[in-house]
Design an enzyme around this catalytic site. Structure first.
Site, PDB file in Angstrom:
ATOM      1  N   ASN A  41       0.871  -1.177   0.000  1.00  0.00           N
ATOM      2  CA  ASN A  41       0.000   0.000   0.000  1.00  0.00           C
ATOM      3  C   ASN A  41       0.908   1.228   0.000  1.00  0.00           C
ATOM      4  O   ASN A  41       1.506   1.555   1.014  1.00  0.00           O
ATOM      5  CB  ASN A  41      -0.887  -0.031   1.254  1.00  0.00           C
ATOM      6  CG  ASN A  41      -1.744   1.213   1.390  1.00  0.00           C
ATOM      7  OD1 ASN A  41      -1.780   2.050   0.480  1.00  0.00           O
ATOM      8  ND2 ASN A  41      -2.431   1.340   2.502  1.00  0.00           N
ATOM      9  N   LYS A  61       0.087   4.192  -0.198  1.00  0.00           N
ATOM     10  CA  LYS A  61      -0.589   5.347   0.422  1.00  0.00           C
ATOM     11  C   LYS A  61      -0.390   6.589  -0.460  1.00  0.00           C
ATOM     12  O   LYS A  61      -0.347   6.468  -1.680  1.00  0.00           O
ATOM     13  CB  LYS A  61      -0.091   5.542   1.855  1.00  0.00           C
ATOM     14  CG  LYS A  61      -0.205   4.243   2.675  1.00  0.00           C
ATOM     15  CD  LYS A  61      -0.002   4.417   4.144  1.00  0.00           C
ATOM     16  CE  LYS A  61      -0.187   3.089   4.854  1.00  0.00           C
ATOM     17  NZ  LYS A  61      -0.066   3.176   6.297  1.00  0.00           N
ATOM     18  N   HIS A  75      -9.472   0.980   5.001  1.00  0.00           N
ATOM     19  CA  HIS A  75      -8.204   1.214   5.692  1.00  0.00           C
ATOM     20  C   HIS A  75      -8.445   2.170   6.867  1.00  0.00           C
ATOM     21  O   HIS A  75      -9.266   3.084   6.766  1.00  0.00           O
ATOM     22  CB  HIS A  75      -7.172   1.799   4.717  1.00  0.00           C
ATOM     23  CG  HIS A  75      -5.794   1.761   5.293  1.00  0.00           C
ATOM     24  ND1 HIS A  75      -5.349   2.693   6.194  1.00  0.00           N
ATOM     25  CD2 HIS A  75      -4.773   0.888   5.112  1.00  0.00           C
ATOM     26  CE1 HIS A  75      -4.107   2.397   6.540  1.00  0.00           C
ATOM     27  NE2 HIS A  75      -3.728   1.301   5.901  1.00  0.00           N
ATOM     28  N   GLU A 114      -6.846   4.596   7.877  1.00  0.00           N
ATOM     29  CA  GLU A 114      -6.640   6.009   7.543  1.00  0.00           C
ATOM     30  C   GLU A 114      -7.879   6.585   6.862  1.00  0.00           C
ATOM     31  O   GLU A 114      -8.243   7.734   7.078  1.00  0.00           O
ATOM     32  CB  GLU A 114      -5.380   6.152   6.675  1.00  0.00           C
ATOM     33  CG  GLU A 114      -4.123   5.923   7.518  1.00  0.00           C
ATOM     34  CD  GLU A 114      -2.952   5.316   6.770  1.00  0.00           C
ATOM     35  OE1 GLU A 114      -2.928   5.340   5.531  1.00  0.00           O
ATOM     36  OE2 GLU A 114      -2.042   4.804   7.462  1.00  0.00           O
ATOM     37  N   GLU A 133      -5.101  -4.944  10.513  1.00  0.00           N
ATOM     38  CA  GLU A 133      -4.087  -3.926  10.765  1.00  0.00           C
ATOM     39  C   GLU A 133      -4.395  -3.198  12.070  1.00  0.00           C
ATOM     40  O   GLU A 133      -5.201  -2.256  12.088  1.00  0.00           O
ATOM     41  CB  GLU A 133      -4.067  -2.902   9.624  1.00  0.00           C
ATOM     42  CG  GLU A 133      -3.785  -3.501   8.268  1.00  0.00           C
ATOM     43  CD  GLU A 133      -3.208  -2.465   7.303  1.00  0.00           C
ATOM     44  OE1 GLU A 133      -2.181  -2.768   6.702  1.00  0.00           O
ATOM     45  OE2 GLU A 133      -3.773  -1.360   7.185  1.00  0.00           O
ATOM     46  N   GLY A 146       2.724   2.356  10.876  1.00  0.00           N
ATOM     47  CA  GLY A 146       3.660   3.465  10.686  1.00  0.00           C
ATOM     48  C   GLY A 146       4.338   3.915  11.969  1.00  0.00           C
ATOM     49  O   GLY A 146       4.963   4.966  12.010  1.00  0.00           O
ATOM     50  N   SER A 178       3.682  -1.963  10.346  1.00  0.00           N
ATOM     51  CA  SER A 178       5.143  -2.023  10.525  1.00  0.00           C
ATOM     52  C   SER A 178       5.732  -3.381  10.128  1.00  0.00           C
ATOM     53  O   SER A 178       6.712  -3.831  10.728  1.00  0.00           O
ATOM     54  CB  SER A 178       5.538  -1.651  11.958  1.00  0.00           C
ATOM     55  OG  SER A 178       5.090  -0.346  12.276  1.00  0.00           O
TER      56      SER A 178
HETATM   57  P1  13P Z   1       3.191   0.439   7.647  1.00  0.00           P
HETATM   58  O1  13P Z   1       3.714  -0.857   7.058  1.00  0.00           O
HETATM   59  O2  13P Z   1       3.904   1.645   7.151  1.00  0.00           O
HETATM   60  O3  13P Z   1       3.081   0.369   9.144  1.00  0.00           O
HETATM   61  O4  13P Z   1       1.682   0.592   7.105  1.00  0.00           O
HETATM   62  C1  13P Z   1       0.804  -0.466   7.229  1.00  0.00           C
HETATM   63  C2  13P Z   1      -0.419  -0.156   6.464  1.00  0.00           C
HETATM   64  O5  13P Z   1      -1.220   0.675   6.864  1.00  0.00           O
HETATM   65  C3  13P Z   1      -0.639  -0.859   5.192  1.00  0.00           C
HETATM   66  O6  13P Z   1      -1.920  -0.653   4.712  1.00  0.00           O
END
Ligand code: 13P
Length: 254
Positions: A9, A11, A98, A100, A170, A176, A216
């Protein structure tokens, strides 16, 4: 038998030009193929066509995913992207729900459910995300929280081919932050997700649905997650932004 999946992803990272370069780098890294591992990259919407062209030109062993979709077919929905528009540029997967999007853009479980139905009606494969915030984890109610999300997100869905629906667990506190869930933490919730999918769709279907861990995840820790019985792959944020680290995760899954 579930094929493992490693999905990246990106993002809101990588311009069109940067995205094409990253996809070319990944095609080179994976020139020998990805074995039985299903590899997916999910660039920003404006990069999709460029990455699709790289996949075609290089016969790259990865598929294209989007990061969002709207459930209507077309019309006055400024800023949104319809399922048809995704399939037309070669998209096969789409991340929905997601944390976010839930957190910053108010996406609800009802929205996630409508998006899943719209995607599947167009033969697109949802990667449907769930996961608890830190306060829920600290209160110890994370399993109930995620089970509730799964029930709402899958309400009224029909799944004929279990490989055509993917769940990603997740935990929000691990995204992150560099703070990963332990492999046992991931297994606990992924097992509860599979049990819920079994209740909803029956054992045969639930046994075939891939459940990914995200938060992560990186080359150094991915094997520990993949060793877990109910973890079938990873949804990778930060570590998917470099071809070498993402390819290392694919190789760890092979
Ligand atoms: P990270 O791997 O940067 O923690 O992000 C995970 C994520 O949200 C993937 O969709």
């Amino acid at each position: 038998m579930r094929n493992r999946m490693i999905a990246g992803n990106w993002k809101m990272n990588k311009t069109y030009t940067e995205g094409v370069i990253l996809a070319q780098g990944l095609a080179k890294e994976l020139a020998d193929g990805s074995g039985d591992v299903d590899v997916v990259v999910c660039p920003p919407a404006v990069d999709l066509k460029g990455v699709a062209e790289v996949i075609e030109q290089e016969a790259a062993p990865f598929a294209l995913g989007a990061q969002n979709v709207y459930w209507e077919e077309k019309g006055a929905f400024t800023g949104e992207t319809a399922p048809d528009m995704l399939t037309n540029v070669g998209v096969r997967y789409c991340i929905i729900g997601h944390s976010e999007r839930r957190g910053y853009f108010g996406e609800t479980d009802e929205d996630v459910n409508r998006k899943a139905k719209a995607l599947m009606a167009h033969s697109l494969i949802p990667i449907s995300c769930c996961g608890e915030p830190l306060e829920v984890r600290e209160a110890g109610t994370h399993v109930d929280f995620v089970v509730d999300q799964i029930k709402k997100d899958t309400a009224g869905l029909t799944i004929e081919d279990p490989s055509a629906y993917v769940v990603a667990y997740e935990p929000i506190w691990a995204i992150g932050t560099g703070k990963t869930a332990t492999a046992d933490d991931a297994q606990e919730v992924c097992a509860a997700i599979r049990a819920t999918l079994t209740e909803v769709f029956g054992a045969t279907t639930a046994d075939g649905i891939r459940i990914l861990y995200g938060g992560s995840a990186k080359p150094e820790n991915v094997a520990g997650f993949l060793d877990q019985r109910d973890v079938d792959g990873a949804l990778v944020g930060g570590a998917s932004l470099k071809a070498d680290s993402f390819a290392a995760m694919v190789r760890a899954a092979m």
